[in-house]
Write an enzyme that holds these catalytic residues in place. Sequence first.
Site, PDB file in Angstrom:
ATOM      1  N   CYS A 159     -31.395  44.618  39.594  1.00  8.74           N
ATOM      2  CA  CYS A 159     -30.300  44.871  38.666  1.00  8.74           C
ATOM      3  C   CYS A 159     -29.077  45.346  39.433  1.00  8.74           C
ATOM      4  O   CYS A 159     -29.145  45.705  40.594  1.00  8.74           O
ATOM      5  CB  CYS A 159     -30.715  45.925  37.647  1.00  8.74           C
ATOM      6  N   ARG A 209     -26.800  39.830  40.394  1.00  4.70           N
ATOM      7  CA  ARG A 209     -28.032  40.580  40.561  1.00  4.70           C
ATOM      8  C   ARG A 209     -28.841  40.689  39.278  1.00  4.70           C
ATOM      9  O   ARG A 209     -29.980  41.182  39.288  1.00  4.70           O
ATOM     10  CB  ARG A 209     -27.715  41.989  41.065  1.00  4.70           C
ATOM     11  N   TRP A 235     -31.689  42.686  35.102  1.00  8.56           N
ATOM     12  CA  TRP A 235     -32.650  41.601  35.241  1.00  8.56           C
ATOM     13  C   TRP A 235     -33.974  42.165  34.754  1.00  8.56           C
ATOM     14  O   TRP A 235     -34.523  43.089  35.347  1.00  8.56           O
ATOM     15  CB  TRP A 235     -32.747  41.159  36.704  1.00  8.56           C
ATOM     16  N   ASN A 263     -32.572  50.630  38.897  1.00  9.05           N
ATOM     17  CA  ASN A 263     -33.033  49.363  39.451  1.00  9.05           C
ATOM     18  C   ASN A 263     -34.361  49.642  40.138  1.00  9.05           C
ATOM     19  O   ASN A 263     -34.476  50.588  40.913  1.00  9.05           O
ATOM     20  CB  ASN A 263     -32.015  48.822  40.460  1.00  9.05           C
ATOM     21  N   GLY A 264     -35.379  48.838  39.846  1.00  9.14           N
ATOM     22  CA  GLY A 264     -36.693  49.049  40.450  1.00  9.14           C
ATOM     23  C   GLY A 264     -37.775  49.042  39.394  1.00  9.14           C
ATOM     24  O   GLY A 264     -37.571  48.595  38.268  1.00  9.14           O
ATOM     25  N   GLU A 267     -37.392  23.320  50.964  1.00  6.60           N
ATOM     26  CA  GLU A 267     -36.150  23.987  50.567  1.00  6.60           C
ATOM     27  C   GLU A 267     -35.367  23.145  49.559  1.00  6.60           C
ATOM     28  O   GLU A 267     -34.813  23.679  48.591  1.00  6.60           O
ATOM     29  CB  GLU A 267     -35.299  24.273  51.815  1.00  6.60           C
ATOM     30  N   LYS A 287     -34.378  24.356  45.741  1.00  6.85           N
ATOM     31  CA  LYS A 287     -33.015  24.383  45.203  1.00  6.85           C
ATOM     32  C   LYS A 287     -32.956  23.673  43.853  1.00  6.85           C
ATOM     33  O   LYS A 287     -32.323  24.160  42.922  1.00  6.85           O
ATOM     34  CB  LYS A 287     -32.035  23.710  46.184  1.00  6.85           C
ATOM     35  N   GLU A 335     -34.700  25.811  41.167  1.00 11.54           N
ATOM     36  CA  GLU A 335     -33.978  27.040  40.852  1.00 11.54           C
ATOM     37  C   GLU A 335     -32.834  26.819  39.879  1.00 11.54           C
ATOM     38  O   GLU A 335     -32.632  27.621  38.958  1.00 11.54           O
ATOM     39  CB  GLU A 335     -33.401  27.657  42.135  1.00 11.54           C
ATOM     40  N   HIS A 355     -52.861  12.355  49.981  1.00  9.84           N
ATOM     41  CA  HIS A 355     -53.960  13.270  49.681  1.00  9.84           C
ATOM     42  C   HIS A 355     -53.777  13.939  48.326  1.00  9.84           C
ATOM     43  O   HIS A 355     -54.065  15.129  48.165  1.00  9.84           O
ATOM     44  CB  HIS A 355     -54.098  14.301  50.802  1.00  9.84           C
ATOM     45  N   LYS A 378     -30.472  37.699  42.480  1.00  7.65           N
ATOM     46  CA  LYS A 378     -30.166  37.428  43.880  1.00  7.65           C
ATOM     47  C   LYS A 378     -31.062  38.179  44.851  1.00  7.65           C
ATOM     48  O   LYS A 378     -31.613  37.608  45.776  1.00  7.65           O
ATOM     49  CB  LYS A 378     -28.698  37.776  44.150  1.00  7.65           C
TER      50      LYS A 378
END
Length: 614
Positions: free
Chosen positions: A2, A27, A76, A102-103, A487, A491, A494, A510, A609
């Site tokens: 957050c 955030r 968040w 935050n946490g 990657e 992207k 996300e 496979h 983030k």
Amino acid sequence: MCGIVGYIGKRDAAPLLLSGLKRLEYRGYDSAGIAVLNGALSVVKQKGSVADLENALRESGDKLSGAVAGIAHTRWATHGDPSDRNAHPHLNTTGDIALIHNGIIENHTALRLELSSHGYAFRSATDTEVLVHLIDRIWKEEPALMLEDAVRQALHHVEGAYGLCVISSREPGTLIVARKGSPLVIGIGDGEYFVASDAAPIVEHTRKVVYLGDGEMARITADGYMVKTVENIETEKLITELDFELEEIEKGGYEHFMLKEIFEQPGVMEDVMRGRVRLESGSLHLGGINDNLEQLRKARRIIICACGTSWHAGLIGEYLIEEFARIPVEVDYASEFRYRNPVITPEDVVIVISQSGETADTLAALREAKEKGALVMGICNVVGSTIARETHCGMYTHAGPEIGVASTKAFTAQVIVLYMVALALSQGRTLSDSEIALYLRELSEVPSKVSEILKSSEEIHAIAGSYRNARNFLYLGRGYNFPVALEGALKLKEISYIHAEGYPAAEMKHGPIALIDEDMPVIFIATRDSTYTKILSNIEEVRSRKGRVIAIASEGDEDIRSLADHVIYIPAASAPVTPLLTVIPLQLLAYHIATLRGCNVDRPRNLAKSVTVE
């Protein structure tokens, strides 16, 4: 994850806090709130974005104006759904203490039961509300305490992670902040002080900051601040000068931060190499690890720990270090590392990678490795971050602030750092000076090659239009480009919410080949290297099953045109630097598909983030 903002001074607090929240919204963005001290505590909080909070503030009239102290938060969600009642700040029963956090408070259930037995009623489903009631209870039992001491006593009952900020109308000239596992920075102005989760909201007001360490808290008034440990031991703090400009956290004319950061990469790459790559002598100067280079070179084994995009960079680092320096490398998810009781010895080196330098799982891996005697090296972007402070040595990526939640320039900066580290480890051992000089020369040419690839953005936008409604994607690569496939898939997931998976191309047979049909786009990274002919065979296998093929290919490769539905070309390069080139079209493709689907690429749903909780 957050965003926390606090202010105490001589200016009207509410506009400053709101502006700070806008800087921190990357955030967390499912709810937001603000509390100011204007005689009594005045609170406005709202489900949704900071813009929704701003609208609510307009409707509240002047009730928040004129206050010279306050706190604000953008959330968040971890405990409790995104809603008005779960938004921060949280208040005690009588409404004279406000807290943002935050946490995660891991023992919140036990604390909630205990507080309920003492008559406390809870308005929210959050773990945070437990804290404000706990502070209230301690203060009621010992009314002579200062707010700082009530907070300190409360924190002795807490298990978990926190970055928190507390104000109270009982002690109106004071702001209390505390940190364990979740970053907080104090900005030092002229008769005013700022608090934030990171420096983004502070840099427009002052460049002088103090970073709180784990287990530290601060009492801040308009006259100054004092930092102590949670155990009440005073600590001396170094004042740091911020090294970035306000313009770096503005969009600069781009529609989104993500697009701006994609296009910043040539300049970022030059910044990463500046002062470190010396072409005239064909040598490297890596000041952050120079004193530890011999120990790094003698490592029995190197373990790279990271999460998400940084983990993908670490996989490329594995290829680079093993090829150049011939030192065995393992790459671990930081989130799994300490839970499997890893075998680590003092002969091992652990490299931890994190954009923010605050990633909770990566910090846990760092501490586990140090406890077992390994030399720990850090790679991170944020000066003064916890990883920068707790590792034995390390290197900053110098990528500048990255605001877009989906990391782009941080990835390429991390890969360049790992490339330089791999060459430094090989020096005097496995590569000659002339070989190192050639590799450095090629690395120095990457920024201009990336600039060329970025010119194809409109072409990639057109390709994206053909796939905006796809429900699944496969990304396939070999060697150095297998991590790039991972990657690229990340992207797309996300920011567009399309399911995508990356695989080594040979693994398609496979299992994943069962998914191929005319509705399955498959992206092949098919550059001309030692695996090129094998990749062509994999493409043929997809075509024979009517899959749609997008190829990332080396410039001048006309053969691949007959095999692919779409080809995106990159300049020719040797295998070790190709990840820095092949990832660029994949970033652009994900961006354009997401925007064509109407997605908010800077604020993808359910993501934030900096992941500062486990």
